[in-house]
Design a protein around this motif. Sequence first.
Motif, mmCIF file in Angstrom:
data_model
loop_
_atom_site.group_PDB
_atom_site.id
_atom_site.type_symbol
_atom_site.label_atom_id
_atom_site.label_comp_id
_atom_site.label_asym_id
_atom_site.label_seq_id
_atom_site.Cartn_x
_atom_site.Cartn_y
_atom_site.Cartn_z
ATOM 1 N N SER A 144 60.909 -9.372 -4.908
ATOM 2 C CA SER A 144 59.598 -9.525 -4.289
ATOM 3 C C SER A 144 59.646 -9.057 -2.835
ATOM 4 O O SER A 144 59.923 -7.895 -2.577
ATOM 5 C CB SER A 144 59.119 -10.972 -4.414
ATOM 6 N N ASP A 165 61.189 -7.556 -9.506
ATOM 7 C CA ASP A 165 59.856 -8.119 -9.365
ATOM 8 C C ASP A 165 59.241 -7.764 -8.006
ATOM 9 O O ASP A 165 58.772 -8.619 -7.253
ATOM 10 C CB ASP A 165 59.901 -9.638 -9.562
ATOM 11 N N THR A 166 59.266 -6.479 -7.713
ATOM 12 C CA THR A 166 58.718 -5.982 -6.469
ATOM 13 C C THR A 166 57.896 -4.741 -6.764
ATOM 14 O O THR A 166 57.812 -4.289 -7.910
ATOM 15 C CB THR A 166 59.840 -5.695 -5.453
ATOM 16 N N LEU A 207 53.977 -17.185 -8.551
ATOM 17 C CA LEU A 207 55.423 -17.043 -8.494
ATOM 18 C C LEU A 207 56.098 -17.279 -9.834
ATOM 19 O O LEU A 207 57.112 -16.655 -10.149
ATOM 20 C CB LEU A 207 56.007 -18.019 -7.462
ATOM 21 N N VAL A 261 62.219 -6.771 -14.064
ATOM 22 C CA VAL A 261 60.907 -7.410 -13.942
ATOM 23 C C VAL A 261 60.754 -8.481 -15.016
ATOM 24 O O VAL A 261 61.223 -8.324 -16.143
ATOM 25 C CB VAL A 261 59.775 -6.368 -14.048
ATOM 26 N N ASP A 301 55.343 -11.511 -15.209
ATOM 27 C CA ASP A 301 55.058 -11.337 -13.788
ATOM 28 C C ASP A 301 53.641 -10.779 -13.613
ATOM 29 O O ASP A 301 53.334 -9.690 -14.101
ATOM 30 C CB ASP A 301 56.076 -10.377 -13.161
ATOM 31 N N LEU A 317 52.225 -10.704 -10.361
ATOM 32 C CA LEU A 317 52.131 -10.180 -8.999
ATOM 33 C C LEU A 317 52.685 -8.763 -8.885
ATOM 34 O O LEU A 317 52.160 -7.938 -8.131
ATOM 35 C CB LEU A 317 52.874 -11.110 -8.023
ATOM 36 N N ALA A 318 53.761 -8.495 -9.596
ATOM 37 C CA ALA A 318 54.352 -7.151 -9.637
ATOM 38 C C ALA A 318 54.670 -6.853 -11.099
ATOM 39 O O ALA A 318 55.821 -6.914 -11.519
ATOM 40 C CB ALA A 318 55.602 -7.083 -8.771
ATOM 41 N N HIS A 332 57.365 -13.971 -11.850
ATOM 42 C CA HIS A 332 57.729 -13.233 -10.640
ATOM 43 C C HIS A 332 59.114 -13.598 -10.126
ATOM 44 O O HIS A 332 59.805 -12.755 -9.556
ATOM 45 C CB HIS A 332 56.670 -13.515 -9.569
ATOM 46 N N SER A 379 62.052 -14.025 -11.566
ATOM 47 C CA SER A 379 62.844 -13.879 -12.790
ATOM 48 C C SER A 379 64.265 -14.397 -12.633
ATOM 49 O O SER A 379 64.839 -14.936 -13.583
ATOM 50 C CB SER A 379 62.859 -12.410 -13.241
#
Length: 265
Positions: free
Chosen positions: A91, A115-116, A152, A208, A212, A214-215, A240, A242
């Motif tokens: 993130s 997860d970004t 999250l 990821v 998720d 958020l991303a 998010h 993980s």
Amino acid sequence: MIAHVDNARIGYGDLGRGTPIVLLHAFPLDRTMWAPQTSALAREWRCLAIDARGFGDSTATGPFSVDRYADDIAAVLDAAAVAQAVVVGLSMGGYVAFALWRRHPRRVRALVLADTRAGEDTPETRDRRRELIQLARSEGSAAVAERQLVGLLGKTTREQRPDIVQSVRAIAERASLDGIVGALEALLARPDSTSTLSSISVPTLIVVGEEDVLAPAKEARGMHALVPDSRFQVLAQAGHLSSVERPAAFNAVLSEFLHATESSD
């Protein structure tokens, strides 16, 4: 451990021996989110989990920017006598990893982007960050923690793992007000890193969580397509965070990547 960087103190953990691995945490957490990784990986690798300014044991000393966070990582590596490391960013930690690659590429042996996202914030995301700044100033860290939990953590974790929900909430509630506001301002000002992806010339793993929001996995696949020779892994029943939600699965994927990276040297 504490590294003195200009007028700030940057806290970090240093555990294990072997190839150094830098672990960069998510917002609004701190390096303790990596405990499931450091406890397992330190048997084979040297794990350096680092607190961003304003989180954990790091002082909330401005200026706040992803570039400043990246320079702090380089300074910690100097303090720890580490020339080069595998950099794992989740993130917000992924945003810092992009900045580290741009500013200090020789310090990066390999990259793990979890997860970004590389792309810039949408207008809606920018609005949410500004709302969080106001929430932090008016109601404090606990209110920010509560607001962030749904994004999250994945649906499976929220419904089936109250222990993880409580653990993440507790870490987020510890964050300082100045650290939260500074990080949100840094994220609002972060550059679009899409053009950075094609320049990455070190082994790269993109991870990821399947849940998720958020991303999401779609964006992760897009990054995978742009990073030359990168690896890609989706973790089922994870959101998010993980690495926190599916630590054994995350550790297995990371360990496999680390072994492959070492064998190719």
